[in-house]
Design an enzyme around this catalytic site. Structure first.
Site, mmCIF file in Angstrom:
data_model
loop_
_atom_site.group_PDB
_atom_site.id
_atom_site.type_symbol
_atom_site.label_atom_id
_atom_site.label_comp_id
_atom_site.label_asym_id
_atom_site.label_seq_id
_atom_site.Cartn_x
_atom_site.Cartn_y
_atom_site.Cartn_z
ATOM 1 C CG ASP A 204 -2.051 0.997 1.107
ATOM 2 O OD1 ASP A 204 -3.211 0.558 1.005
ATOM 3 O OD2 ASP A 204 -1.786 2.221 1.115
ATOM 4 C CB ILE A 205 0.727 4.260 -2.146
ATOM 5 C CG1 ILE A 205 1.787 5.157 -2.732
ATOM 6 C CG2 ILE A 205 -0.521 5.043 -1.827
ATOM 7 C CD1 ILE A 205 1.427 5.702 -4.106
ATOM 8 C CG ASN B 40 -12.056 -0.532 4.325
ATOM 9 O OD1 ASN B 40 -12.248 -0.959 5.461
ATOM 10 N ND2 ASN B 40 -10.951 0.095 3.991
ATOM 11 N N GLY C 271 -15.890 2.842 4.259
ATOM 12 C CA GLY C 271 -14.746 3.684 3.922
ATOM 13 C C GLY C 271 -13.989 3.225 2.692
ATOM 14 C CD GLN C 272 -14.996 -0.816 -1.941
ATOM 15 O OE1 GLN C 272 -16.119 -1.081 -1.521
ATOM 16 N NE2 GLN C 272 -14.449 -1.454 -2.944
ATOM 17 C CG HIS D 4 -8.825 -3.257 -1.989
ATOM 18 N ND1 HIS D 4 -9.805 -2.585 -2.676
ATOM 19 C CD2 HIS D 4 -8.539 -2.499 -0.912
ATOM 20 C CE1 HIS D 4 -10.097 -1.457 -2.038
ATOM 21 N NE2 HIS D 4 -9.356 -1.384 -0.953
ATOM 22 C CG HIS E 15 -6.775 -2.739 3.408
ATOM 23 N ND1 HIS E 15 -6.093 -1.592 3.096
ATOM 24 C CD2 HIS E 15 -8.034 -2.572 2.923
ATOM 25 C CE1 HIS E 15 -6.900 -0.759 2.446
ATOM 26 N NE2 HIS E 15 -8.083 -1.333 2.333
HETATM 27 P P1 AMP Z 1 -9.898 1.377 0.435
HETATM 28 O O1 AMP Z 1 -10.108 2.677 1.168
HETATM 29 O O2 AMP Z 1 -10.249 0.173 1.250
HETATM 30 O O3 AMP Z 1 -10.555 1.399 -0.923
HETATM 31 O O4 AMP Z 1 -8.333 1.245 0.240
HETATM 32 C C1 AMP Z 1 -7.644 1.788 -0.855
HETATM 33 C C2 AMP Z 1 -6.177 1.691 -0.535
HETATM 34 O O5 AMP Z 1 -5.455 1.833 -1.747
HETATM 35 C C3 AMP Z 1 -5.667 2.780 0.424
HETATM 36 O O6 AMP Z 1 -5.078 2.163 1.578
HETATM 37 C C4 AMP Z 1 -4.634 3.543 -0.414
HETATM 38 O O7 AMP Z 1 -3.521 3.957 0.354
HETATM 39 C C5 AMP Z 1 -4.246 2.491 -1.454
HETATM 40 N N1 AMP Z 1 -3.721 3.016 -2.700
HETATM 41 C C6 AMP Z 1 -4.249 3.968 -3.491
HETATM 42 N N2 AMP Z 1 -3.508 4.162 -4.582
HETATM 43 C C7 AMP Z 1 -2.460 3.306 -4.501
HETATM 44 C C8 AMP Z 1 -1.339 3.008 -5.324
HETATM 45 N N3 AMP Z 1 -1.123 3.641 -6.472
HETATM 46 N N4 AMP Z 1 -0.462 2.054 -4.910
HETATM 47 C C9 AMP Z 1 -0.662 1.405 -3.748
HETATM 48 N N5 AMP Z 1 -1.706 1.618 -2.935
HETATM 49 C C10 AMP Z 1 -2.598 2.568 -3.297
#
Ligand code: AMP
Length: 110
Positions: free
Chosen positions: A28-29, A82, A88-89, A95, A97
């Protein structure tokens, strides 16, 4: 196309942990734990509600392999998904986490 589809296509860079024909795991970024990896199916389903059970079953095996590679399989980890607005998605591509690498507080994601 959502950001995860662009990562799958290689248009957006990612720090990959493991990949096979059906799934991809990458860091995750914006990590919320010492280890924070996202695991996604390559075919886009919006959220957990949409996921076929057979794909979820194969994904479980893949996730355990990812946890093993990360060295957290036996120490422990947290698996979260999520769903929707209240969940909070942010990204409408299912996906998990996968969080670990230290003792996680139960309220750390609230
Ligand atoms: P969610 O809120 O459950 O949809 O989680 C989305 C996740 O994607 C968040 O934890 C972000 O930090 C992560 N995210 C968004 N863009 C990227 C990216 N380019 N590379 C890696 N993780 C990302």
């Amino acid at each position: 196309m959502n950001i995860f589809e662009r990562i799958i296509k290689g248009e957006v860079p990612s720090k990959k942990v493991l990949e096979n024909e059906e799934f991809l795991a990458f860091h995750d970024i914006n990590p919320k734990a010492p280890i924070h990896v996202l695991v996604i199916p390559k075919v886009c389903y919006k959220d957990f509600n949409e996921m076929p059970s057979d794909l979820l079953g194969r994904m479980s095996i893949f996730i355990i392999e990812v946890a093993s590679i990360l060295g957290i399989k036996d120490k422990g980890y947290r698996l979260i998904t999520n769903v929707g607005i209240d969940g909070g998605q942010e990204i409408p591509h299912f996906h998990y986490h996968l969080l670990g690498g230290g003792k996680l507080r139960w309220d750390s994601l609230a």
